[in-house]
Design an enzyme around this catalytic site. Structure first.
Site, short mmCIF file in Angstrom:
data_model
loop_
_atom_site.label_atom_id
_atom_site.label_comp_id
_atom_site.label_asym_id
_atom_site.label_seq_id
_atom_site.Cartn_x
_atom_site.Cartn_y
_atom_site.Cartn_z
N ASP A 112 0.77 -1.05 -0.11
CA ASP A 112 -0.08 -0.06 0.06
C ASP A 112 0.97 1.34 0.17
OD1 ASP A 112 -1.80 1.96 0.44
OD2 ASP A 112 -2.48 1.19 2.69
N ALA B 266 0.55 5.11 -0.16
CA ALA B 266 -0.34 6.09 -0.39
C ALA B 266 0.19 7.57 -0.19
CB ALA B 266 -1.51 5.90 0.70
#
Ligand SMILES: Cc1ncc(COP(=O)(O)O)c(C=O)c1O
Length: 398
Positions: free
Chosen positions: A217, A219
């Site tokens: 992930d 971000a």
């Protein structure tokens, strides 16, 4: 008409929902009327004056969109394909030319996570998902929402401000082949504690040797050390593994939070397998949201396509990163017990405070942070930093 009680089951039978703690915190902070209140709960970048402005490059791109967009007819399930092409080298670096890797636009990083886990669950419903503790509070519910089992591995020791690296590695060594390892690409949320390059090497070794499926992930690319530096782990994993899933977000590094701009990337061992996986991805996306929203991705597309706007965006990204790092250094220099904050990355860190101490800061000083002690370093305006650190030091002394 039948009453609810006479129906088999209905909306009136729904149990109450345990609302997301961060959303609760935002509501509490909004309701506080003290003018000096400090909101370090919500996860958005702020400038020295305490605002989250729209980037100049995004404003210009939006103006061009207004002036030139001729139609808003459907784009298709993959959204803006050129957007994904332009992001490709930024995220994948030296792997951009690998045609076993495909990406598509999603509604933010959150949409990419959900879609990625849906794909992995379709491929192997028995896979367990190992996630580090603590992690972004939305990770475990997203994992469970697709029917996969979420299993914690130790990641961070809050009292020591340090990664529990040996424990993390032991847990990954213990996982079954085919299990999914959820990792944060950079700017770990909620701790700010990123893996060093050597630690990434070790994690990549274990993941590939154990036959785990890495799901990274990412971000906050560009909010830590720089665009390439922040993608170090992603690219190292791509060097070593045939199957990799990436959830990416542009919501922070282009400051388009509410426009929901992100992408999902899938690598498999062959072009054919990737095409099959992406056909599943398209089908799942079609069932969930049909097509991602266009506006934010269209603006990002314009910025990245235009050499001058792209250059200016890199400058705006540096400005955001520099403020994060400058505020970190200021907090870190206030007290030796806060020194660890200066060695971390991204917007978040966790203070070694008990829930009672966090609540007392809320009551006595109108300082709003998550019960866990997580706070957003750039939630602070320049004028608030000293008052914040003084209150935190007082809490640590108590
Ligand atoms: C670690 C992490 N992943 C994913 C997201 C989701 O980002 P987006 O707002 O693009 O859905 C966030 C947002 O806070 C996050 O902190």
């Amino acid at each position: 008409m039948l009453t609810t009680a006479e129906k088999a089951r209905g909306l009136a039978d729904l149990p109450p929902v345990q609302s997301d703690s961060l959303l609760q915190l935002i509501a509490l902070c909004n309701a506080d009327e003290r003018p000096e209140k400090i909101d370090v709960g919500v996860g958005v970048w702020r400038d020295g004056a305490g605002n989250t402005p729209i980037l100049k490059t995004i404003k210009q791109a939006e103006q061009r969109l207004v002036d030139s967009q001729a139609s808003k007819s459907y784009l298709g399930g993959a959204g803006d394909k050129r957007f994904a092409e332009l992001l490709r080298p930024i995220l994948l670096g030296q792997h951009a030319g690998d045609d076993r890797i495909t990406g598509l636009q999603t509604p933010g990083g959150c949409g990419a996570l959900r879609l990625g886990f849906e794909l992995l669950a379709a491929a192997n419903p028995n896979a367990r998902v190992l996630f580090g503790a603590p992690t972004w509070p939305n990770h475990p519910p997203i994992i469970r929402s697709v029917g996969l089992q979420a299993v914690e591995y130790p990641y961070y020791e809050r009292g020591q401000g340090a990664i529990r690296f040996e424990d993390m590695i032991a847990a990954l060594e213990d996982a079954n082949a085919g299990d999914i390892a959820l990792l944060h690409g950079c700017c770990h949320n909620p701790t700010g504690a990123d893996l060093s390059e050597d630690q990434w090497r070790e994690v990549v070794r274990v993941v590939s040797e154990r036959g785990l499926v890495p799901f990274i992930d990412i971000a906050y690319q560009g909010f830590g050390r720089g665009l390439d530096e922040d993608a170090f782990g992603v690219r190292l994993m791509l060097d070593a593994c045939d199957e990799v899933v990436l959830a990416q977000s542009c919501d922070k590094n282009f400051s388009v939070y509410r426009d929901r701009v992100g992408s999902l990337w899938v690598k498999t061992g062959s072009v054919e397998t990737t095409a099959t996986a992406m056909a599943h991805v398209s089908q799942i996306a079609r069932e969930m949201w049909s097509m991602p929203p266009d506006h934010g991705a269209a603006a990002v597309h314009i910025v990245l396509e235009d050499p001058q706007l792209r250059e200016e965006w890199l400058g705006e990204l540096s400005t955001m990163r520099d403020r994060i790092n400058a505020v970190r250094q200021r907090i870190a220099s206030a007290d030796p017990r806060l020194a660890f904050i200066g060695k971390q990355f991204g917007m978040f860190s966790m203070l070694p405070l008990s829930k009672e101490q966090v609540l007392k800061l809320r009551q006595d000083h109108a300082i709003y942070m998550a019960d866990s002690g997580r706070f957003n370093v750039v939630g602070l305006s320049d004028a608030q930093i000293d008052r914040f650190t003084a209150a935190v030091v007082e809490a640590l002394d108590a």
